[in-house]
Design an enzyme around this catalytic site. Structure first.
Site, PDB file in Angstrom:
ATOM      1  NE  ARG A  46      42.312  44.207  44.730  1.00 28.30           N
ATOM      2  CZ  ARG A  46      42.825  45.423  44.616  1.00 28.30           C
ATOM      3  NH1 ARG A  46      43.691  45.916  45.503  1.00 28.30           N
ATOM      4  NH2 ARG A  46      42.499  46.188  43.599  1.00 28.30           N
ATOM      5  N   GLY A  47      45.004  43.292  42.181  1.00 30.83           N
ATOM      6  CA  GLY A  47      45.363  44.507  41.460  1.00 30.83           C
ATOM      7  C   GLY A  47      46.409  44.128  40.422  1.00 30.83           C
ATOM      8  CB  ALA A  48      46.547  44.711  36.763  1.00 27.61           C
ATOM      9  CD  GLN A 200      37.713  44.134  44.706  1.00 23.85           C
ATOM     10  OE1 GLN A 200      36.523  44.418  44.819  1.00 23.85           O
ATOM     11  NE2 GLN A 200      38.116  43.108  43.984  1.00 23.85           N
ATOM     12  CG  ASP A 241      42.467  44.363  35.990  1.00 25.24           C
ATOM     13  OD1 ASP A 241      41.613  45.217  36.248  1.00 25.24           O
ATOM     14  OD2 ASP A 241      43.107  43.745  36.869  1.00 25.24           O
ATOM     15  CG  ASN A 251      39.382  48.786  36.033  1.00 32.44           C
ATOM     16  OD1 ASN A 251      40.366  48.268  36.559  1.00 32.44           O
ATOM     17  ND2 ASN A 251      38.652  49.687  36.667  1.00 32.44           N
TER      18      ASN A 251
HETATM   19  O1  MRU Z   1      39.902  41.723  41.153  1.00 35.16           O
HETATM   20  P1  MRU Z   1      40.937  42.759  41.496  1.00 35.16           P
HETATM   21  O2  MRU Z   1      40.748  43.368  42.826  1.00 35.16           O
HETATM   22  O3  MRU Z   1      42.338  42.233  41.271  1.00 35.16           O
HETATM   23  O4  MRU Z   1      40.695  43.895  40.411  1.00 35.16           O
HETATM   24  C1  MRU Z   1      41.503  45.034  40.428  1.00 35.16           C
HETATM   25  C2  MRU Z   1      41.110  46.058  39.443  1.00 35.16           C
HETATM   26  O5  MRU Z   1      40.219  45.880  38.648  1.00 35.16           O
HETATM   27  C3  MRU Z   1      41.936  47.311  39.404  1.00 35.16           C
HETATM   28  O6  MRU Z   1      41.161  48.411  39.052  1.00 35.16           O
HETATM   29  C4  MRU Z   1      43.052  47.147  38.374  1.00 35.16           C
HETATM   30  O7  MRU Z   1      43.763  45.971  38.615  1.00 35.16           O
HETATM   31  C5  MRU Z   1      43.975  48.281  38.346  1.00 35.16           C
HETATM   32  S1  MRU Z   1      44.995  48.319  39.770  1.00 35.16           S
HETATM   33  C6  MRU Z   1      46.152  49.519  39.636  1.00 35.16           C
END
Ligand code: MRU
Length: 344
Positions: A46-48, A200, A241, A251
């Site tokens: 996960r995480g963009a 998270q 994101d 985000n």
């Molecule tokens: O649903 P997730 O855990 O994938 O969401 C992640 C986020 O919203 C992060 O803040 C975003 O991806 C930035 S990560 C460098």
């Protein structure tokens, strides 16, 4: 500590199963894209930025796994793989950005057929995926360097969700700034929001901040307003994101509320993200697709039921913070005052 949330090893993708943290650090070896797609949907990955890297490696895996003897057959395999990867999560633009880069590589290289073209094509695809991984790490490092200029001795910074090493190929975006500032000897403290419903903040951000010896305190999401006022938060730094040309930024759900709070309390609100998170095809945040996740995430906490099973549920995974609430966007190439940001 430099965590490797994902790597390419012996023609396999090896990644940390983030749903197991903080309990255990478990790596999964993945050799087909069904496993990868499931891992992305279930937030094991996960995480963009990390999603972008993962789908690029997934594309390479699909190319290597292609049994087709013709370029056309391989193209069909890649089109199918790409469609499945695109259907995993809709909001992080890094996913679509990375797949476009992979497609461009395939279509550009296949234009020059030579003997052993298939093998060479597969090598070129893998090379591109590994470049995306390497570049992500370098971009995160540079975000850390650029953003660390904003951290002053005595700062108390609030962050939300996890924009750290675990959300990228390494270092992180918002959290990379903390790692760099600490390296420079700056004294500051961090508050981390728990980030309901999937935690998270508490599971991942607290885990990695503590491993990296950052002075961090966990709060639950409802405490942010009071913490900003009563604990003297001096700035808020989060990831993103997808960022539209005008600076509107999607985000993790809850980010918009924090930006409103920052404005009310007169503290700066920063977004830290690599340029792969900027969607130059959309003018404003209105066009950002927001993922809605399944109702069970709000009906249960772990395996414990915490709401009536038939409760009506609204569960968007992200929200959009309008540019007018953002002070600046920190990327690998600099810190952009929001008034000057035009999708740079
Ligand atoms: O649903 P997730 O855990 O994938 O969401 C992640 C986020 O919203 C992060 O803040 C975003 O991806 C930035 S990560 C460098």
């Amino acid at each position: 500590m430099l965590l490797e949330p994902i790597r390419w090893q012996k023609n396999r993708i090896v990644f940390i199963d983030q749903t197991e943290l903080p309990g255990r650090l478990k790596y999964i070896r993945c050799r087909d894209i069904d496993v990868l797609c499931e891992a992305i949907k279930k937030l094991k990955i996960r995480g963009a930025p990390l999603i972008g890297v993962a789908v690029a490696l997934g594309y390479a895996l699909a190319a290597l796994n292609s049994k087709s003897r013709t370029i056309k057959g391989m193209e069909n395999d890649l089109v199918r793989a790409s469609a499945r990867l695109k259907a995993t999560r809709p909001t992080a633009v890094n996913l679509f950005w990375a797949l476009k880069r992979m497609d461009d590589t395939f279509f550009c290289k296949r234009e020059s057929p030579r003997p052993f073209a298939m093998t060479r094509l597969k090598k070129a695809i893998l090379k591109e995926a590994l470049s995306i991984l390497k570049e992500d790490r370098e971009m995160c490092r540079a975000i850390g360097r650029n953003g660390s200029r904003l951290i002053k001795n005595g700062d108390i910074v609030l962050t939300h969700c996890n924009a750290g090493m675990l959300a990228t190929a390494g270092y992180g975006t918002a959290l990379s700034i903390f790692y760099e500032a600490k390296k420079q000897g700056k004294r500051f403290r961090v508050y981390a929001d728990e980030t309901r419903p999937l935690m998270q903040g508490s599971r991942l951000t607290m885990w990695e901040l503590m491993k990296n010896r950052i002075d961090a305190t966990l709060i639950c999401d409802d405490m942010s307003a009071a913490t900003i006022r009563d604990k003297g938060i001096t700035k808020i730094i989060v990831g993103a994101d997808r960022i539209a040309r005008n600076g509107d930024a999607a985000n993790k759900i809850g980010t918009y509320g924090l930006a409103v709070l920052a404005k009310y309390h007169g503290i700066p609100f920063y977004i830290a993200a690599p340029s792969s998170t900027i969607d130059r095809n959309i003018a404003t945040g209105k066009d950002i697709p927001i993922e809605e996740r399944k109702r069970e995430e709000l009906i249960y906490v772990g395996s414990k039921q915490t709401a009536p099973s038939k409760a009506k549920v609204y569960n968007p995974a992200f929200d959009v913070t309008p540019a007018k609430l953002i002070t600046a966007i920190i990327t690998e190439s600099g810190v952009y005052d929001i008034k000057k940001f035009r999708g740079v």
